[in-house]
Design a protein around this motif. Structure first.
Motif, PDB file in Angstrom:
ATOM      1  N   THR A  34      31.851 -18.399  10.665  1.00  0.00           N
ATOM      2  CA  THR A  34      31.654 -19.242  11.840  1.00  0.00           C
ATOM      3  C   THR A  34      30.187 -19.621  11.931  1.00  0.00           C
ATOM      4  OG1 THR A  34      33.426 -18.071  12.997  1.00  0.00           O
ATOM      5  CG2 THR A  34      31.962 -19.421  14.338  1.00  0.00           C
ATOM      6  N   ASP A  35      29.919 -20.895  12.118  1.00  0.00           N
ATOM      7  CA  ASP A  35      28.555 -21.394  12.242  1.00  0.00           C
ATOM      8  C   ASP A  35      28.284 -21.800  13.688  1.00  0.00           C
ATOM      9  OD1 ASP A  35      28.558 -21.122   9.484  1.00  0.00           O
ATOM     10  OD2 ASP A  35      28.939 -23.245   9.119  1.00  0.00           O
ATOM     11  N   ILE A  36      27.027 -21.757  14.084  1.00  0.00           N
ATOM     12  CA  ILE A  36      26.626 -22.171  15.425  1.00  0.00           C
ATOM     13  C   ILE A  36      25.573 -23.265  15.307  1.00  0.00           C
ATOM     14  CG2 ILE A  36      25.424 -21.477  17.545  1.00  0.00           C
ATOM     15  CD1 ILE A  36      26.677 -18.750  17.290  1.00  0.00           C
ATOM     16  N   MET A  37      25.778 -24.360  16.063  1.00  0.00           N
ATOM     17  CA  MET A  37      24.753 -25.389  16.187  1.00  0.00           C
ATOM     18  C   MET A  37      24.087 -25.233  17.551  1.00  0.00           C
ATOM     19  SD  MET A  37      25.012 -29.566  16.139  1.00  0.00           S
ATOM     20  CE  MET A  37      25.358 -29.691  14.395  1.00  0.00           C
ATOM     21  N   THR A  38      22.788 -25.044  17.571  1.00  0.00           N
ATOM     22  CA  THR A  38      22.054 -24.878  18.823  1.00  0.00           C
ATOM     23  C   THR A  38      21.826 -26.235  19.486  1.00  0.00           C
ATOM     24  OG1 THR A  38      19.862 -25.125  17.849  1.00  0.00           O
ATOM     25  CG2 THR A  38      20.858 -22.932  17.766  1.00  0.00           C
ATOM     26  N   GLU A  39      21.283 -26.198  20.698  1.00  0.00           N
ATOM     27  CA  GLU A  39      20.997 -27.446  21.416  1.00  0.00           C
ATOM     28  C   GLU A  39      19.996 -28.309  20.655  1.00  0.00           C
ATOM     29  OE1 GLU A  39      19.819 -26.592  25.399  1.00  0.00           O
ATOM     30  OE2 GLU A  39      21.731 -25.658  25.935  1.00  0.00           O
ATOM     31  N   LYS A  40      19.164 -27.691  19.832  1.00  0.00           N
ATOM     32  CA  LYS A  40      18.181 -28.429  19.023  1.00  0.00           C
ATOM     33  C   LYS A  40      18.750 -28.808  17.660  1.00  0.00           C
ATOM     34  CE  LYS A  40      14.210 -26.266  21.281  1.00  0.00           C
ATOM     35  NZ  LYS A  40      12.963 -25.462  21.077  1.00  0.00           N
ATOM     36  N   GLU A  41      20.066 -28.668  17.515  1.00  0.00           N
ATOM     37  CA  GLU A  41      20.791 -29.048  16.295  1.00  0.00           C
ATOM     38  C   GLU A  41      20.369 -28.218  15.085  1.00  0.00           C
ATOM     39  OE1 GLU A  41      20.925 -33.252  15.653  1.00  0.00           O
ATOM     40  OE2 GLU A  41      21.731 -33.667  17.642  1.00  0.00           O
ATOM     41  N   GLN A  42      19.933 -26.998  15.333  1.00  0.00           N
ATOM     42  CA  GLN A  42      19.666 -26.078  14.242  1.00  0.00           C
ATOM     43  C   GLN A  42      20.948 -25.310  13.933  1.00  0.00           C
ATOM     44  OE1 GLN A  42      16.465 -23.973  16.200  1.00  0.00           O
ATOM     45  NE2 GLN A  42      14.917 -25.040  14.978  1.00  0.00           N
ATOM     46  N   ILE A  43      21.251 -25.170  12.658  1.00  0.00           N
ATOM     47  CA  ILE A  43      22.495 -24.527  12.244  1.00  0.00           C
ATOM     48  C   ILE A  43      22.234 -23.063  11.894  1.00  0.00           C
ATOM     49  CG2 ILE A  43      24.418 -24.583  10.619  1.00  0.00           C
ATOM     50  CD1 ILE A  43      24.324 -27.006  12.416  1.00  0.00           C
ATOM     51  N   GLN A  44      23.043 -22.188  12.486  1.00  0.00           N
ATOM     52  CA  GLN A  44      23.041 -20.778  12.105  1.00  0.00           C
ATOM     53  C   GLN A  44      24.354 -20.519  11.378  1.00  0.00           C
ATOM     54  OE1 GLN A  44      22.328 -18.324  15.578  1.00  0.00           O
ATOM     55  NE2 GLN A  44      20.948 -19.850  16.452  1.00  0.00           N
ATOM     56  N   ASN A  45      24.266 -20.230  10.092  1.00  0.00           N
ATOM     57  CA  ASN A  45      25.460 -20.092   9.261  1.00  0.00           C
ATOM     58  C   ASN A  45      25.996 -18.662   9.269  1.00  0.00           C
ATOM     59  OD1 ASN A  45      25.489 -22.819   8.238  1.00  0.00           O
ATOM     60  ND2 ASN A  45      23.689 -22.261   7.030  1.00  0.00           N
ATOM     61  N   GLY A  46      27.325 -18.552   9.196  1.00  0.00           N
ATOM     62  CA  GLY A  46      27.968 -17.256   9.020  1.00  0.00           C
ATOM     63  C   GLY A  46      27.691 -16.260  10.127  1.00  0.00           C
ATOM     64  N   VAL A  47      27.683 -16.733  11.366  1.00  0.00           N
ATOM     65  CA  VAL A  47      27.405 -15.844  12.498  1.00  0.00           C
ATOM     66  C   VAL A  47      28.468 -14.755  12.606  1.00  0.00           C
ATOM     67  CG1 VAL A  47      27.096 -15.738  14.995  1.00  0.00           C
ATOM     68  CG2 VAL A  47      26.198 -17.683  13.713  1.00  0.00           C
ATOM     69  N   PHE A  48      29.736 -15.153  12.487  1.00  0.00           N
ATOM     70  CA  PHE A  48      30.835 -14.191  12.393  1.00  0.00           C
ATOM     71  C   PHE A  48      31.432 -14.341  11.004  1.00  0.00           C
ATOM     72  CE2 PHE A  48      31.145 -15.805  16.900  1.00  0.00           C
ATOM     73  CZ  PHE A  48      30.383 -14.785  17.442  1.00  0.00           C
ATOM     74  N   SER A  49      31.669 -13.262  10.315  1.00  0.00           N
ATOM     75  CA  SER A  49      32.223 -13.341   8.967  1.00  0.00           C
ATOM     76  C   SER A  49      33.422 -12.414   8.848  1.00  0.00           C
ATOM     77  CB  SER A  49      31.159 -12.967   7.926  1.00  0.00           C
ATOM     78  OG  SER A  49      30.690 -11.648   8.153  1.00  0.00           O
ATOM     79  N   GLY A  50      34.267 -12.713   7.874  1.00  0.00           N
ATOM     80  CA  GLY A  50      35.423 -11.875   7.609  1.00  0.00           C
ATOM     81  C   GLY A  50      36.603 -12.123   8.510  1.00  0.00           C
ATOM     82  N   ILE A  51      36.550 -13.191   9.313  1.00  0.00           N
ATOM     83  CA  ILE A  51      37.654 -13.499  10.219  1.00  0.00           C
ATOM     84  C   ILE A  51      37.830 -15.010  10.285  1.00  0.00           C
ATOM     85  CG2 ILE A  51      36.125 -13.430  12.239  1.00  0.00           C
ATOM     86  CD1 ILE A  51      38.516 -12.357  13.845  1.00  0.00           C
ATOM     87  N   THR A  52      39.072 -15.465  10.148  1.00  0.00           N
ATOM     88  CA  THR A  52      39.362 -16.892  10.197  1.00  0.00           C
ATOM     89  C   THR A  52      39.716 -17.284  11.627  1.00  0.00           C
ATOM     90  OG1 THR A  52      40.156 -16.907   7.920  1.00  0.00           O
ATOM     91  CG2 THR A  52      40.794 -18.766   9.300  1.00  0.00           C
ATOM     92  N   ILE A  53      38.866 -18.094  12.252  1.00  0.00           N
ATOM     93  CA  ILE A  53      39.047 -18.501  13.637  1.00  0.00           C
ATOM     94  C   ILE A  53      39.689 -19.883  13.689  1.00  0.00           C
ATOM     95  CG2 ILE A  53      37.825 -19.109  15.762  1.00  0.00           C
ATOM     96  CD1 ILE A  53      35.782 -16.934  15.054  1.00  0.00           C
ATOM     97  N   ASN A  54      40.729 -20.007  14.489  1.00  0.00           N
ATOM     98  CA  ASN A  54      41.402 -21.298  14.661  1.00  0.00           C
ATOM     99  C   ASN A  54      40.917 -22.060  15.885  1.00  0.00           C
ATOM    100  OD1 ASN A  54      43.178 -21.128  12.411  1.00  0.00           O
ATOM    101  ND2 ASN A  54      44.410 -19.647  13.544  1.00  0.00           N
ATOM    102  N   ARG A  55      40.575 -21.335  16.952  1.00  0.00           N
ATOM    103  CA  ARG A  55      40.220 -22.036  18.195  1.00  0.00           C
ATOM    104  C   ARG A  55      39.441 -21.117  19.132  1.00  0.00           C
ATOM    105  NH1 ARG A  55      42.175 -26.767  19.929  1.00  0.00           N
ATOM    106  NH2 ARG A  55      43.789 -26.686  18.335  1.00  0.00           N
ATOM    107  N   PHE A  56      38.487 -21.734  19.834  1.00  0.00           N
ATOM    108  CA  PHE A  56      37.816 -21.085  20.957  1.00  0.00           C
ATOM    109  C   PHE A  56      38.368 -21.698  22.243  1.00  0.00           C
ATOM    110  CE2 PHE A  56      34.772 -20.993  17.466  1.00  0.00           C
ATOM    111  CZ  PHE A  56      34.292 -19.686  17.496  1.00  0.00           C
TER     112      PHE A  56
END
Length: 205
Positions: A7-29
């Protein structure tokens, strides 16, 4: 959620943080009315997102695939899995269920409209659910009202259901986009009307 067990996160400044959560396949928040963030996964049931961490509560089906969730009321959730639609309480205990012997509901759509009707898009057409049942009872189907009982909806794979601000119902199928307006008029849109594809997966206004 990238569907590759990361799971990746895009911050308000459009910076990407890759692999914040790993080992789990997420379908929806999904954010609930009380601001809780519920996370639906493949083969890993339901998680909650708290303080940047994924926490897995005790639940009725901890290894289920879950694709969509709606809040029925203050105490019950309706969830869509491969082989069933389930109603769970706030403790994720099973309240009621409808089961299918094959993956009729897989990765399709459940939707609650402004009239509190619960629609289900399935591989075998558009359906409407009779809820809320008594605890432990089987969820049943109600008769689909006209004009939504047209063959183009009852015999198609239904991938998306959406009600717009004017209360028109839009239904995405594998054979085109269907609009049902408030007067009951039904329109079908396909490539000849300008769509790049008749396979409709998501609608956003």
């Amino acid at each position: 959620a990238t569907n590759d067990k990361a799971t990746d996160i895009m911050t308000e400044k459009e910076q990407i943080q890759n692999g914040v959560f790993s080992g789990i396949t997420i379908n929806r928040f999904t954010k609930t009315r009380d601001k809780k963030v519920i996370v639906l996964t493949d083969y890993n049931g339901i998680h909650e997102l708290k303080d940047g961490q994924l926490l897995k509560p005790v639940q009725a089906c901890p290894s289920c695939n879950y694709y969509n969730m709606i809040e029925l009321n203050d105490s019950l959730f309706l969830l869509q899995s491969d082989f069933s639609i389930q109603i769970l309480n706030k403790k994720y205990e099973l309240y009621a269920e409808v089961k299918q012997p094959h993956p009729l509901f897989a990765d399709y759509k459940i939707y609650k409209d402004s009239k509190n009707r619960i629609w289900a898009g399935t591989l075998a057409g558009l359906k409407i659910l009779s809820v809320v049942p008594q605890k432990g009872a089987s969820i049943t189907y109600a008769e689909v009202p006209a004009p939504c009982n047209a063959p183009c909806l009852l015999q198609a794979s239904i991938k998306e259901i959406f009600e717009d601000a004017e209360h028109n119902l839009w239904i995405g199928t594998g054979a085109g986009l269907v609009k049902v307006d408030t007067t009951g008029k039904l329109q079908i849109f396909s490539e000849k009307n300008g769509l790049p594809s008749r396979d409709i997966n998501y609608i956003f206004q």
